[in-house]
Design an enzyme around this catalytic site. Sequence first.
Site, PDB file in Angstrom:
ATOM      1  N   GLU A   9      15.642  32.479  11.698  1.00 15.96           N
ATOM      2  CA  GLU A   9      16.831  32.664  12.536  1.00 15.96           C
ATOM      3  C   GLU A   9      18.087  32.294  11.777  1.00 15.96           C
ATOM      4  OE1 GLU A   9      17.218  31.017  16.450  1.00 15.96           O
ATOM      5  OE2 GLU A   9      15.297  31.848  17.075  1.00 15.96           O
ATOM      6  N   ASP A  39      20.752  34.864  15.789  1.00 17.89           N
ATOM      7  CA  ASP A  39      20.924  34.074  17.010  1.00 17.89           C
ATOM      8  C   ASP A  39      22.386  34.097  17.439  1.00 17.89           C
ATOM      9  OD1 ASP A  39      20.038  32.402  19.052  1.00 17.89           O
ATOM     10  OD2 ASP A  39      20.355  30.588  17.891  1.00 17.89           O
ATOM     11  N   GLU A  96      18.908  35.146  25.742  1.00 20.43           N
ATOM     12  CA  GLU A  96      18.743  33.690  25.782  1.00 20.43           C
ATOM     13  C   GLU A  96      19.383  33.099  27.034  1.00 20.43           C
ATOM     14  OE1 GLU A  96      18.919  31.970  21.401  1.00 20.43           O
ATOM     15  OE2 GLU A  96      20.807  32.909  21.969  1.00 20.43           O
TER      16      GLU A  96
END
Length: 131
Positions: A9, A39, A96
């Site tokens: 990530e 991310d 997320e």
Amino acid sequence: MDADRIVIEITEHAPVADYDELNAALGRLRRIGARLAIDDAGAGFASLRHILSLDPDIIKLDRSLIEGIATDRAQEALAAGLISFAEKSGATIVAEGIEIDEELDALRGLGVAYGQGFLLARPGPLPLPRV
């Protein structure tokens, strides 16, 4: 561990001075099966630059984009744009910070297949390694 189980990530907060150098380093890992995730997409300029420069396998939509997506047309439009980009570039979208049913419904309506957040499951302990 098989390399195809590894996801590297890169976050919005990770400054990148040289994308060519980073791509070369990541390329060795990606050739053996590791995947790359960006991310915090939607949180700022750096994540968009990371997406364009690193050709990720996974794009993780930031919580700041998810919160209120059911009622904010601008957030929905930005998410839809990132989802369309991911589809055209072969990346997978992960949303997320899904915390309420309305967010989940809005994301499903946009075609998002993967998500994480307190609505779906609380974080849990990692399993102990097998001996």
